[in-house]
Design a protein around this motif. Structure first.
Motif, mmCIF file in Angstrom:
data_model
loop_
_atom_site.group_PDB
_atom_site.id
_atom_site.type_symbol
_atom_site.label_atom_id
_atom_site.label_comp_id
_atom_site.label_asym_id
_atom_site.label_seq_id
_atom_site.Cartn_x
_atom_site.Cartn_y
_atom_site.Cartn_z
ATOM 1 N N GLN A 102 0.816 -1.213 0.000
ATOM 2 C CA GLN A 102 0.000 0.000 0.000
ATOM 3 C C GLN A 102 0.853 1.269 0.000
ATOM 4 O OE1 GLN A 102 -2.688 -0.722 3.367
ATOM 5 N NE2 GLN A 102 -4.210 -1.499 1.938
ATOM 6 N N LEU A 103 1.954 1.203 -0.724
ATOM 7 C CA LEU A 103 2.814 2.369 -0.894
ATOM 8 C C LEU A 103 2.348 3.173 -2.106
ATOM 9 C CD1 LEU A 103 6.222 0.563 -0.327
ATOM 10 C CD2 LEU A 103 5.289 2.369 1.137
ATOM 11 N N LYS A 104 2.323 4.473 -1.966
ATOM 12 C CA LYS A 104 2.013 5.323 -3.118
ATOM 13 C C LYS A 104 3.218 5.335 -4.050
ATOM 14 C CE LYS A 104 -1.118 8.438 -0.636
ATOM 15 N NZ LYS A 104 -1.372 9.855 -0.244
ATOM 16 N N MET A 105 2.965 5.426 -5.359
ATOM 17 C CA MET A 105 4.061 5.409 -6.321
ATOM 18 C C MET A 105 3.895 6.511 -7.361
ATOM 19 S SD MET A 105 4.901 1.354 -6.944
ATOM 20 C CE MET A 105 3.215 0.724 -6.915
ATOM 21 N N ALA A 106 5.043 7.012 -7.820
ATOM 22 C CA ALA A 106 5.050 8.072 -8.836
ATOM 23 C C ALA A 106 6.221 7.873 -9.778
ATOM 24 C CB ALA A 106 5.140 9.447 -8.177
ATOM 25 N N PRO A 143 19.462 18.318 -12.635
ATOM 26 C CA PRO A 143 19.646 18.009 -11.208
ATOM 27 C C PRO A 143 18.923 18.926 -10.230
ATOM 28 C CG PRO A 143 21.567 19.145 -12.036
ATOM 29 C CD PRO A 143 20.667 18.924 -13.225
ATOM 30 N N ALA A 144 18.119 19.878 -10.692
ATOM 31 C CA ALA A 144 17.289 20.653 -9.766
ATOM 32 C C ALA A 144 16.263 19.715 -9.120
ATOM 33 C CB ALA A 144 16.589 21.779 -10.509
ATOM 34 N N PRO A 145 15.850 19.987 -7.896
ATOM 35 C CA PRO A 145 14.945 19.079 -7.180
ATOM 36 C C PRO A 145 13.470 19.235 -7.541
ATOM 37 C CG PRO A 145 15.516 20.917 -5.776
ATOM 38 C CD PRO A 145 16.313 21.090 -7.046
ATOM 39 N N ASP A 146 13.150 20.172 -8.427
ATOM 40 C CA ASP A 146 11.756 20.556 -8.684
ATOM 41 C C ASP A 146 10.825 19.376 -8.944
ATOM 42 O OD1 ASP A 146 13.568 22.683 -9.025
ATOM 43 O OD2 ASP A 146 12.168 23.797 -10.283
ATOM 44 N N ILE A 147 11.256 18.464 -9.804
ATOM 45 C CA ILE A 147 10.342 17.398 -10.230
ATOM 46 C C ILE A 147 10.068 16.399 -9.108
ATOM 47 C CG2 ILE A 147 12.036 15.750 -11.195
ATOM 48 C CD1 ILE A 147 10.004 15.721 -13.679
ATOM 49 N N TYR A 148 11.050 16.218 -8.220
ATOM 50 C CA TYR A 148 10.817 15.323 -7.086
ATOM 51 C C TYR A 148 9.923 15.978 -6.033
ATOM 52 C CZ TYR A 148 13.722 11.639 -8.843
ATOM 53 O OH TYR A 148 14.215 10.614 -9.618
ATOM 54 N N LEU A 149 10.089 17.265 -5.841
ATOM 55 C CA LEU A 149 9.207 17.981 -4.918
ATOM 56 C C LEU A 149 7.776 18.003 -5.452
ATOM 57 C CD1 LEU A 149 11.566 20.943 -3.998
ATOM 58 C CD2 LEU A 149 10.971 18.966 -2.577
ATOM 59 N N LEU A 150 7.626 18.129 -6.761
ATOM 60 C CA LEU A 150 6.306 18.070 -7.374
ATOM 61 C C LEU A 150 5.662 16.703 -7.157
ATOM 62 C CD1 LEU A 150 4.068 19.241 -9.217
ATOM 63 C CD2 LEU A 150 5.378 18.389 -11.176
ATOM 64 N N ALA A 151 6.444 15.643 -7.355
ATOM 65 C CA ALA A 151 5.921 14.288 -7.174
ATOM 66 C C ALA A 151 5.452 14.075 -5.737
ATOM 67 C CB ALA A 151 6.990 13.267 -7.546
ATOM 68 N N ASN A 153 4.495 16.318 -3.609
ATOM 69 C CA ASN A 153 3.304 17.140 -3.397
ATOM 70 C C ASN A 153 2.066 16.474 -3.989
ATOM 71 O OD1 ASN A 153 2.026 19.755 -2.617
ATOM 72 N ND2 ASN A 153 1.720 19.939 -4.823
ATOM 73 N N LYS A 154 2.214 15.921 -5.193
ATOM 74 C CA LYS A 154 1.074 15.241 -5.836
ATOM 75 C C LYS A 154 0.650 13.999 -5.052
ATOM 76 C CE LYS A 154 1.154 16.557 -10.693
ATOM 77 N NZ LYS A 154 0.983 16.013 -12.054
ATOM 78 N N LEU A 155 1.620 13.330 -4.452
ATOM 79 C CA LEU A 155 1.318 12.124 -3.669
ATOM 80 C C LEU A 155 0.775 12.461 -2.288
ATOM 81 C CD1 LEU A 155 4.426 9.907 -4.510
ATOM 82 C CD2 LEU A 155 2.104 9.635 -5.398
ATOM 83 N N GLY A 156 0.999 13.695 -1.845
ATOM 84 C CA GLY A 156 0.588 14.078 -0.506
ATOM 85 C C GLY A 156 1.482 13.485 0.566
ATOM 86 N N VAL A 157 2.762 13.325 0.235
ATOM 87 C CA VAL A 157 3.726 12.705 1.145
ATOM 88 C C VAL A 157 4.913 13.654 1.322
ATOM 89 C CG1 VAL A 157 5.294 10.753 1.495
ATOM 90 C CG2 VAL A 157 3.056 10.385 0.439
ATOM 91 N N LYS A 158 5.402 13.805 2.545
ATOM 92 C CA LYS A 158 6.565 14.649 2.788
ATOM 93 C C LYS A 158 7.804 14.033 2.139
ATOM 94 C CE LYS A 158 4.936 16.576 7.175
ATOM 95 N NZ LYS A 158 5.211 16.719 8.633
#
Length: 215
Positions: A102-106, A143-151, A153-158
């Motif tokens: 039951q892990l969220k995935m992106a 290598p900017a972190p933007d896309i991982y921070l977006l993921a 946020n979309k998952l609702g996980v810190k």
């Protein structure tokens, strides 16, 4: 400890890195680019636009625009993925295991949406993912972190509760900058490279991954 798993795409979900290399050699080489002339570039993990702009700046060609070259490379890779793309070893088993846990995935990729959709369709794995993040959704690619921070946020996980799988140094750097735990899966020829020491773990393929050892 972990509530979500985020996957890079090229070289992680699918063995597409050879296709990128072929596309660059065929299309940029056809424009007269000599890849052995400095300044050399390690293109794995970088955006296609970054690679094209690098060579255009140092060895400009007179005909096609960088944007036209970009589209040719994307089309070349997309065609290869659609015709012969295969999942990386152990991927399908891990996806099923993560779902059972039951892990969220992106997916968080430096590739455009066209290639993301093509890959998910070819591998038939779209149903596993709760969020799909591609280059066109962020201001800066890895290598900017933007896309991982977006993921996250979309998952609702810190971010600190996200585990990331990456094959490139640019991708590992992006995920670490986002505050995530990273499992590196370097290409065999880069396995011993010291740059991957910034990753939290390192494996050769998904079949080596063990949730019990990680926890």
């Amino acid at each position: 400890m972990f509530q979500a798993v985020i996957f890079d795409m090229d070289g992680v979900l699918i063995d597409s890195e050879p296709l990128w290399h072929q596309a660059e050699q065929h299309i940029l080489g056809g424009l007269g680019i000599d890849f052995n002339k400095p300044p050399l570039l390690q293109s794995t993990g970088l955006t296609t636009a970054t690679v094209i702009n690098h060579w255009y700046q140092h060895q400009p060609w007179p005909t096609l625009s960088p944007l036209q070259v970009h589209q040719q490379i994307i089309d070349f890779v997309a065609s290869g993925v659609a015709n012969s793309g295969e999942p990386k070893k152990g991927l399908l088993t891990l996806l099923a295991d993560n779902k059972q846990r039951q892990l969220k995935m992106a997916v968080a990729t430096n590739s455009p949406q066209l290639l993301l959709d093509t890959t998910l369709e070819r591998l038939q794995i779209r149903h596993y993912f709760h969020a799909l993040c591609h280059l066109e959704l962020v201001k800066q690619g890895k290598p900017a972190p933007d896309i991982y921070l977006l993921a996250a946020n979309k998952l609702g996980v810190k971010p600190e509760h996200c585990l990331v799988f990456e094959d490139s140094f640019a991708g590992v750097s992006a995920a670490k900058a986002a505050g995530m735990t990273v499992v590196a899966i370097p290409a065999e020829h880069e396995w011993q490279h010291s740059k991957f020491a910034i990753a939290d773990y390192k494996i050769r393929c998904f079949s080596e991954f063990d949730w019990q050892q990680l926890c």
